[in-house]
Design an enzyme around this catalytic site. Structure first.
Site, PDB file in Angstrom:
ATOM      1  N   SER A  46      27.381  42.555 -17.004  1.00 20.80           N
ATOM      2  CA  SER A  46      28.144  42.308 -18.235  1.00 20.80           C
ATOM      3  C   SER A  46      28.020  40.850 -18.659  1.00 20.80           C
ATOM      4  CB  SER A  46      29.606  42.687 -18.042  1.00 20.80           C
ATOM      5  OG  SER A  46      30.171  41.968 -16.969  1.00 20.80           O
ATOM      6  N   HIS A  84      38.554  41.264 -19.683  1.00 21.61           N
ATOM      7  CA  HIS A  84      37.094  41.390 -19.721  1.00 21.61           C
ATOM      8  C   HIS A  84      36.524  41.007 -21.086  1.00 21.61           C
ATOM      9  CE1 HIS A  84      33.161  43.553 -19.728  1.00 21.61           C
ATOM     10  NE2 HIS A  84      33.166  43.219 -18.455  1.00 21.61           N
ATOM     11  N   ASP A  87      34.505  45.225 -26.717  1.00 20.14           N
ATOM     12  CA  ASP A  87      34.978  45.187 -25.335  1.00 20.14           C
ATOM     13  C   ASP A  87      36.474  45.459 -25.304  1.00 20.14           C
ATOM     14  OD1 ASP A  87      35.259  44.068 -22.463  1.00 20.14           O
ATOM     15  OD2 ASP A  87      33.132  43.792 -22.871  1.00 20.14           O
TER      16      ASP A  87
END
Length: 468
Positions: A435, A279, A247
């Site tokens: 996600s 994130h 990520d």
């Protein structure tokens, strides 16, 4: 010896030339062994040194030193080259023994640039941390001027050198597991056209741009009106199965968390891992069990968790690329991970991306990827590849989230809303997205493997869907 082993030499060999027009637009900085070719006009020294770090040379420099350089010479010994462009600064060349050298002689390893008597102020120069991404007319993204070639046994060292010379290209790197080389074309090249033109070349199995994939479309969205998330306080017990989270990285304040096994920057190998987007940190917390999505029963999952390897595969602008993902997969495999959490996706596919995911699966990794945050029904990759588990999102009450993608490629759905102590490009709070569901599913897969290390994909899917 592996047929691609010859690609790994102490300093990357670079071949070819560029046109005079390209030279004006982009400096030519070429290191061949211990000789330097330099064609630059009004270029900061930092730009030249960044090109050298990309070719494998370590640089340490006093950050105050950055003169404008004008130079044109070919194949000059690096000592003489540096003397000609550094007028007010000193330098030192550091050599070290290289066992791979056929002569056994020491090889140039590092250059240090400093003001006289102030060598201690020199700092390691890190390569740029962001990909040079451009969007094409068809909407796809790619890394500027980069071509990926998957080679076959027919491709000899001499044949590759000849191909690079014809293209005016520079050999940058090689990914041995798939026989892929990464090369830089002259500035402004039509990479897709060149890839098409050489696709039938003997020794070239695949040729394609280094396609780029944005994170934005699959990142979680903050839920309006929800209360901010509390600070992280859970430190879950962890099993033995490692989850690799590919990520945007990991925030430094979470680097010492007990569930973080390791961290790696696949965008800029060797750089310290960070996470400007947030994130990656969000997904690592969920995969580890430090944060549990809303709607998960405390009896079944409150104490479970997994050790995490946090891999920065997306740059600060939210882009990754095929070759960056290959690097990330290599690190995940070498780190002993058995689950790969991919909380992102793209509607654009790539032959080499699919090959990379196939390689990861062949090494025993269970791949889990987000289906996407737009209910189009269109396949999203890598979730839609046969060897990847595509994940949709549920609301806390167990219903399908109205923004979750759907289709035959979605193998499982999981809770996709969570209170997170870290924001994505913003504040902490309540977020929703596939996600989140993906990172949580990766954590569940790890728990299944903890109980049954021999569980195959079919068994894992049965366990995942049994409680939906």
């Amino acid at each position: 010896m592996n047929r691609f082993a010859w690609l790994f030499i102490p300093l990357i060999i670079v071949l070819g030339s560029v046109s005079a027009n390209a030279e004006i637009l982009s400096p030519l900085v070429r290191l061949n062994g211990e000789r330097l070719t330099l064609h630059v006009r009004n270029q900061p020294l930092a730009t030249i040194l960044e090109r050298l770090t990309a070719q494998g040379l370590r640089i340490r420099i006093d950050p105050r030193i950055n003169p404008i350089i004008n130079a044109r010479f070919d194949n000059r010994p690096i000592s003489a080259a540096l003397s000609s462009i550094l007028k007010s600064a000193d330098y030192a060349l550091i050599w070290r023994e290289d066992k791979s050298s056929p002569t056994g002689e020491p090889q140039l390893w590092e250059v240090r640039i400093f003001y006289k008597g102030q060598e201690a102020r020199a700092q390691t120069l890190q390569p740029k941390t962001n990909l040079a991404v451009v969007q094409q007319a068809d909407g796809t993204w790619q890394v500027r001027d980069i071509l990926l070639l998957r080679l076959t046994p027919e491709m000899t060292e001499a044949a590759l050198a000849s191909l690079l010379d014809r293209l005016g290209a520079t050999l940058l790197d090689a990914y041995v597991p798939l026989g892929v080389v990464r090369i830089r074309l002259p500035h402004g090249s039509d990479v897709a056209a060149i890839a098409s033109a050489i696709a039938g070349t003997p020794g070239v199995q695949n040729a394609e741009p280094d396609y780029a994939y944005p994170l934005k479309g699959d990142a979680p969205t903050i839920v309006a009106g929800a209360a901010s998330a509390p600070s992280q306080s859970r430190f879950p017990s962890t099993g033995d199965t490692i989850v690799a989270v590919m990520d945007s990285g990991l925030r430094s304040d979470y680097g010492d968390s007990p569930f973080i096994r390791a961290a790696y920057d696949a965008v800029s190998p060797g750089a310290e891992v960070g996470d400007t987007l947030g994130h990656g940190t969000q997904m690592s917390l969920i995969a580890a069990g430090a944060v549990t999505p809303l709607g998960v029963s405390s009896e079944s999952d409150s104490d479970s968790g997994s050790p995490v390897v946090a891999i920065r595969a997306f740059d600060d602008n939210g882009f990754t690329s095929t070759y960056t993902l290959m690097r990330a997969i290599d690190y995940a495999v070498d780190s002993g991970a058995h689950v790969l959490s991919l909380s992102w996706g793209s509607e654009n596919t790539s032959t080499l991306l699919e090959s990379a995911m196939g390689y990861a699966s062949s090494k025993g990794l269970v791949l889990v990827a987000a289906a996407g945050n737009a209910p189009t029904g269109d396949p999203v990759y890598p979730a839609a590849y046969d060897n990847v588990i595509g994940v949709g999102a549920l609301t806390p009450d167990g219903n399908a989230w109205d923004q979750s993608n759907h289709g035959d490629f979605v193998a499982v759905s999981a809770p996709g809303m969570a209170d997170l102590p870290v924001g994505y490009n913003g504040e902490a709070g309540r977020y929703a997205g596939t996600s989140i569901a993906t990172a949580y599913t990766a954590r569940r897969v790890a728990a299944i493997l903890n109980e049954n290390p021999e569980a195959d994909r079919t068994t894992i899917l049965k366990r995942l869907t049994a409680t939906e």
